[in-house]
Design a protein around this motif. Structure first.
Motif, mmCIF file in Angstrom:
data_model
loop_
_atom_site.group_PDB
_atom_site.id
_atom_site.type_symbol
_atom_site.label_atom_id
_atom_site.label_comp_id
_atom_site.label_asym_id
_atom_site.label_seq_id
_atom_site.Cartn_x
_atom_site.Cartn_y
_atom_site.Cartn_z
ATOM 1 N N ALA A 44 0.824 -1.207 0.000
ATOM 2 C CA ALA A 44 0.000 0.000 0.000
ATOM 3 C C ALA A 44 0.862 1.263 0.000
ATOM 4 O O ALA A 44 0.345 2.373 -0.167
ATOM 5 N N LEU A 45 2.183 1.104 0.186
ATOM 6 C CA LEU A 45 3.081 2.256 0.143
ATOM 7 C C LEU A 45 3.171 2.814 -1.268
ATOM 8 O O LEU A 45 2.731 2.175 -2.236
ATOM 9 N N SER A 46 3.734 3.992 -1.388
ATOM 10 C CA SER A 46 3.890 4.611 -2.698
ATOM 11 C C SER A 46 5.157 4.070 -3.364
ATOM 12 O O SER A 46 6.261 4.258 -2.849
ATOM 13 N N TRP A 47 4.989 3.400 -4.496
ATOM 14 C CA TRP A 47 6.098 2.772 -5.196
ATOM 15 C C TRP A 47 6.293 3.359 -6.589
ATOM 16 O O TRP A 47 5.328 3.612 -7.295
ATOM 17 N N SER A 48 7.562 3.565 -6.944
ATOM 18 C CA SER A 48 7.880 3.820 -8.349
ATOM 19 C C SER A 48 7.976 2.489 -9.071
ATOM 20 O O SER A 48 7.534 2.340 -10.204
ATOM 21 N N LEU A 49 8.565 1.516 -8.365
ATOM 22 C CA LEU A 49 8.646 0.145 -8.869
ATOM 23 C C LEU A 49 8.403 -0.795 -7.701
ATOM 24 O O LEU A 49 9.177 -0.829 -6.744
ATOM 25 N N LYS A 50 7.309 -1.549 -7.749
ATOM 26 C CA LYS A 50 6.993 -2.472 -6.671
ATOM 27 C C LYS A 50 8.031 -3.587 -6.610
ATOM 28 O O LYS A 50 8.652 -3.936 -7.624
ATOM 29 N N PRO A 51 8.251 -4.159 -5.411
ATOM 30 C CA PRO A 51 9.258 -5.202 -5.271
ATOM 31 C C PRO A 51 9.056 -6.337 -6.272
ATOM 32 O O PRO A 51 7.942 -6.834 -6.438
ATOM 33 N N THR A 52 10.147 -6.703 -6.936
ATOM 34 C CA THR A 52 10.099 -7.750 -7.948
ATOM 35 C C THR A 52 11.343 -8.621 -7.854
ATOM 36 O O THR A 52 12.427 -8.132 -7.563
ATOM 37 N N LYS A 53 11.173 -9.904 -8.114
ATOM 38 C CA LYS A 53 12.301 -10.830 -8.137
ATOM 39 C C LYS A 53 12.870 -10.969 -9.540
ATOM 40 O O LYS A 53 13.715 -11.836 -9.791
ATOM 41 N N SER A 54 12.437 -10.099 -10.431
ATOM 42 C CA SER A 54 12.940 -10.131 -11.807
ATOM 43 C C SER A 54 14.399 -9.708 -11.866
ATOM 44 O O SER A 54 15.108 -10.039 -12.822
ATOM 45 N N TYR A 55 14.838 -8.940 -10.850
ATOM 46 C CA TYR A 55 16.211 -8.436 -10.835
ATOM 47 C C TYR A 55 16.968 -9.021 -9.649
ATOM 48 O O TYR A 55 16.437 -9.106 -8.543
ATOM 49 N N SER A 56 18.208 -9.415 -9.883
ATOM 50 C CA SER A 56 19.034 -9.967 -8.802
ATOM 51 C C SER A 56 19.689 -8.868 -7.979
ATOM 52 O O SER A 56 20.208 -9.117 -6.893
ATOM 53 N N ASP A 57 19.700 -7.652 -8.518
ATOM 54 C CA ASP A 57 20.225 -6.499 -7.798
ATOM 55 C C ASP A 57 19.637 -5.232 -8.432
ATOM 56 O O ASP A 57 19.011 -5.298 -9.484
ATOM 57 N N LEU A 58 19.842 -4.114 -7.775
ATOM 58 C CA LEU A 58 19.309 -2.851 -8.286
ATOM 59 C C LEU A 58 20.073 -1.719 -7.614
ATOM 60 O O LEU A 58 20.240 -1.721 -6.397
ATOM 61 N N TYR A 59 20.571 -0.774 -8.403
ATOM 62 C CA TYR A 59 21.264 0.370 -7.827
ATOM 63 C C TYR A 59 21.089 1.596 -8.707
ATOM 64 O O TYR A 59 20.684 1.491 -9.875
ATOM 65 N N PHE A 60 21.374 2.766 -8.137
ATOM 66 C CA PHE A 60 21.176 4.018 -8.840
ATOM 67 C C PHE A 60 22.119 4.133 -10.042
ATOM 68 O O PHE A 60 23.295 3.768 -9.969
ATOM 69 N N GLY A 61 21.580 4.679 -11.141
ATOM 70 C CA GLY A 61 22.402 4.982 -12.298
ATOM 71 C C GLY A 61 23.055 6.340 -12.120
ATOM 72 O O GLY A 61 22.814 7.044 -11.138
#
Length: 394
Positions: A44-61
């Motif tokens: 219910a929180l505000s998400w730009s991208l909801k949690p997904t297991k499609s990615y093994s990692d994620l970091y800022f560009g």
């Protein structure tokens, strides 16, 4: 009684197992209910991208609003909503300036965003670009300085280490005697000998240098390597931010005259925040701290004695939070306010976001949370990465 038990043993055993099954079912139902309630609150929180297991990692560009993630052997550049922007073939890590690290035969090289090879994979290590230059180390352990086109800007076969100091200035350590060090300017090519009393050097973020002395301890130097106005000797000196920096000052020691019995491990220190000239502005009631963060938005979070203390620039305590962390290293991560919020963990395992009054506006649901950039934080929820939009909470 014994006869009753003997005659009804099977019934008693059956009742026992039914009771145990009932308790297990009740506990499982309670756990399941708690999980779904938590998950419901998280989603219910505000998400730009909801949690997904499609990615093994994620970091800022490197560009605002861009993010990087691994996709097989490639890097995928995405926007905040998870929409693909570009796929960089056979790339592993962003080096900044639109360039990426790739591997071939266990060696490292550099590619651009279109997959073109800028530097062939012939190095044991390639560092991120700073001010347009990177440090690459070859198979012999010799470092060199490369520009964004892959041209060698600096190479000295006697050098065993190159360290970025500030801007386009680098500290060169050589294979000669322990005192053979000099500063190199990548633009002008100018070299400047470092005094033999210094064993290491870095920028002081204020136009001068912070030196580590062979006798022990840190001190501030002017750009000509002479002692700055403040000649105190420091055990620890942090980042300068909003005019203040954390420091642990050795009591009774001056950098221009260190006593013969000086010992870094036993000499007492005064702990607090100093200004740009080294004057102690905020004295903290500790011998040392687990983590004293840089000031941000007029506040700093100091971790010590199993608590997080939030102070303002006069040293006033704004709030305290008790901690019970299990991981001895969790507090080493920088925690600063951005837009009135800060990511915080009280146990080293679960992260949430507090406001300027120390209240959790988002409960500690996450197993990881980055600093806030442009109103967003990358979080990890139950092995799934997402991008939390905190702009509304701000």
């Amino acid at each position: 009684m014994k006869i009753f038990i003997k005659n009804h043993l099977l019934i008693i055993i059956l009742i026992f197992f039914v009771g145990i099954s009932g308790l297990s079912a009740w506990a499982g139902c309670k756990t399941s209910t708690a999980y779904y309630e938590e998950r419901s609150s998280v989603m219910a929180l505000s998400w730009s991208l909801k949690p997904t297991k499609s990615y093994s990692d994620l970091y800022f560009g490197t560009a605002a609003g861009s993010f990087l993630t691994s996709k097989g052997d490639d890097l995928l550049l995405i926007d905040a909503a998870g929409k693909p922007i570009k796929r960089i073939k056979n790339a592993e890590y962003s080096l900044g300036d639109g360039l990426y690290e790739y591997t071939e035969n266990d060696q490292y090289g550099i590619k651009d965003e279109d997959g073109n090879i800028v530097v062939k994979a012939i190095y044991n290590n390639v560092e991120p670009f700073l001010s347009g230059y990177t440090i690459a180390t070859d198979s012999t352990g010799s470092p060199r300085l490369l520009d964004k086109k892959g041209h060698t800007i600096f190479y000295d076969k006697s050098a065993n280490e190159i360290i970025h100091v500030d801007g386009t200035t680098y500290l060169i350590k050589t294979n000669g005697t322990s005192t053979d060090m000099y500063l190199f300017d990548a633009v002008t090519g100018e070299k400047k000998k470092v005094p033999s009393t210094i064993s290491d050097l870095e920028s002081d973020d204020n136009g001068g240098y912070l030196a580590y002395l062979y006798e022990g301890g840190h001190c501030f130097l002017k750009d000509d390597f002479t002692l700055a106005e403040d000649t105190k000797l420091y055990k620890t000196v942090g980042e300068l931010s909003e005019g203040l920096r954390y420091a642990e000052i050795f009591e009774g020691q001056n950098a221009d005259k260190i006593s013969k019995d000086f010992d870094e491990n036993t000499t007492k220190t005064t702990c607090g925040y100093i200004d740009e000239k080294g004057k102690l502005i905020i004295k903290l009631p500790y011998y040392t701290t687990d983590r004293a963060n840089p000031f941000s938005e007029g506040k700093s979070l100091v971790y010590a004695n199993s608590e997080i203390r939030c102070i303002d620039k006069t040293g006033n305590i704004l709030f305290n939070l008790k901690t019970h962390y299990k991981n001895d290293y969790w507090f080493l991560y920088e925690t600063v306010f951005a837009g009135g919020l800060a990511p915080v963990t009280l146990d080293g395992v679960h992260y949430g976001f507090i406001n300027e009054r120390g209240k959790f506006v988002i409960a500690p649901y996450f197993t990881d949370a980055t600093e806030i950039e442009d109103g967003r934080s990358i979080v990890k929820y139950r092995d799934a990465y997402g991008i939390l939009n905190l702009k509304e909470a701000m």
